[in-house]
Design an enzyme around this catalytic site. Sequence first.
Site, PDB file in Angstrom:
ATOM      1  N   ASN A  21       0.847  -1.181   0.000  1.00 33.92           N
ATOM      2  CA  ASN A  21       0.000   0.000   0.000  1.00 33.92           C
ATOM      3  C   ASN A  21       0.888   1.238   0.000  1.00 33.92           C
ATOM      4  OD1 ASN A  21       0.583   0.769   2.835  1.00 33.92           O
ATOM      5  ND2 ASN A  21      -0.490  -1.142   3.276  1.00 33.92           N
ATOM      6  N   LYS A  63       9.785 -16.014 -11.016  1.00 32.29           N
ATOM      7  CA  LYS A  63       8.968 -14.963 -11.601  1.00 32.29           C
ATOM      8  C   LYS A  63       7.887 -15.569 -12.510  1.00 32.29           C
ATOM      9  CE  LYS A  63       9.102 -10.905 -14.607  1.00 32.29           C
ATOM     10  NZ  LYS A  63       9.940 -10.029 -15.453  1.00 32.29           N
ATOM     11  N   ASP A 102      -3.994 -11.114  12.213  1.00 28.12           N
ATOM     12  CA  ASP A 102      -4.476  -9.816  12.696  1.00 28.12           C
ATOM     13  C   ASP A 102      -3.627  -9.439  13.910  1.00 28.12           C
ATOM     14  OD1 ASP A 102      -5.887  -7.680  13.886  1.00 28.12           O
ATOM     15  OD2 ASP A 102      -7.762  -8.371  12.988  1.00 28.12           O
ATOM     16  N   ILE A 103      -2.612  -8.616  13.686  1.00 27.99           N
ATOM     17  CA  ILE A 103      -1.645  -8.307  14.742  1.00 27.99           C
ATOM     18  C   ILE A 103      -2.303  -7.544  15.882  1.00 27.99           C
ATOM     19  CG2 ILE A 103       0.527  -7.132  15.248  1.00 27.99           C
ATOM     20  CD1 ILE A 103       1.262  -7.547  12.271  1.00 27.99           C
ATOM     21  N   LYS A 113     -14.351  -1.042  14.397  1.00 23.82           N
ATOM     22  CA  LYS A 113     -13.062  -1.746  14.412  1.00 23.82           C
ATOM     23  C   LYS A 113     -12.550  -1.861  15.839  1.00 23.82           C
ATOM     24  CE  LYS A 113      -8.354  -1.614  12.525  1.00 23.82           C
ATOM     25  NZ  LYS A 113      -7.448  -0.962  11.549  1.00 23.82           N
TER      26      LYS A 113
END
Length: 398
Positions: free
Chosen positions: A208, A286, A305-306, A338
Amino acid sequence: MLAGKRILLIIGGGIAAYKALETIRRLREAGASVTPVMTRAAGEFVTPLSVASLAGAKVYTELFDLTDEAEMGHIQLSRVADLVLVAPATADLMAKMAQGHADDLASTLLLATDTPVMIAPAMNVRMWEHPATRRNAEMLAGDGVRLLGPEEGGMACGEWGPGRMAEPAGIVEAVRSALAAGPLAGRRVVVTSGPTHEPIDPVRYIANRSSGAQGAALARALAALGAEVVFVTGPATAPRPAGVEVVEVQTAREMLAGVEAALPVDAGIFAAAVADWRVADAAAQKIKKAPGGDAPTLAFVENPDILAAVARRAAGRPRLVVGFAAETTDVVANATAKRARKGCDWIVANDVSPDTGIMGGAENAVTLITDAGAESWPRMSKDEVARRLAGRIAEALE
């Protein structure tokens, strides 16, 4: 900045020992006094005369020196300082510390001291990455030793990677933070930052746009208040903060392992933009595009999910767990949900829609969501957001 502080500097035997000379100069400029100790190997890289001249003090080298024992025994020498600084800390010296060896003056001082200890590791990249060295580093961190670095870069041997000793300016800043009588003195905090890179094949990955700037600013602000900070960062573009222990990772699973290795902590601040999914079977080679062929099909699995894993720990949960929520719609509603879903204490929410310029930018506009409700802060620099949040964290940990 360090006026009246006494530093016992142990110089290990590595090529990075030359940086100890500049470190001494900077420490004294900041007002500290420096008592130098050199291992025999250190004398192969810098001379005791150079060290003594810059320190303005006698250099101690031998354990069994009757004159020195009459003047100042090694037990006393190990305890009269405000901080014991080992720079460079070689792999051998770290191994001695971890195993409790005391076969020379340096290792004896480190075993006998009741003073806080900080080390700046420096060694070849393969030595740093060796499982034995990693175990020793984890053991030392668990014993309360502060690790500063090592940094990534080119080395005297011609290799590239983690293993370079931290620069003198960063070491002095770390010493200042360690000795600061701030509201977070004695507190240990883990901060995650940056993106994660989830491989598709050896060339491509999922990521991201996070720069890691907000996480780095938070680590600096917490350290400035006296906290011992473990900074677990993905491959971010933001500079790594000085004065903290930096743990470099690539993937979400590596980040989780880095966080778990840092526990126990008083607070966990999870600012990283962790990829929610990874490719189930990343290709070992690749993936080639076949002429006229179909696009490859990628199967995804969910990453750990840390935030939830730490917030819902049955034992060893930090007193304060803070998550971040980067949203593009219904920011407060989504972030509030959340917080409940993850089980964390606070959520710091922001709008990262492309037109805000926040993701990757220098400013942020956040809403702090706690049991008391949602508190919106005005848009400000990420450094100012970090200072405000660090202050709130300090209040919560009082």
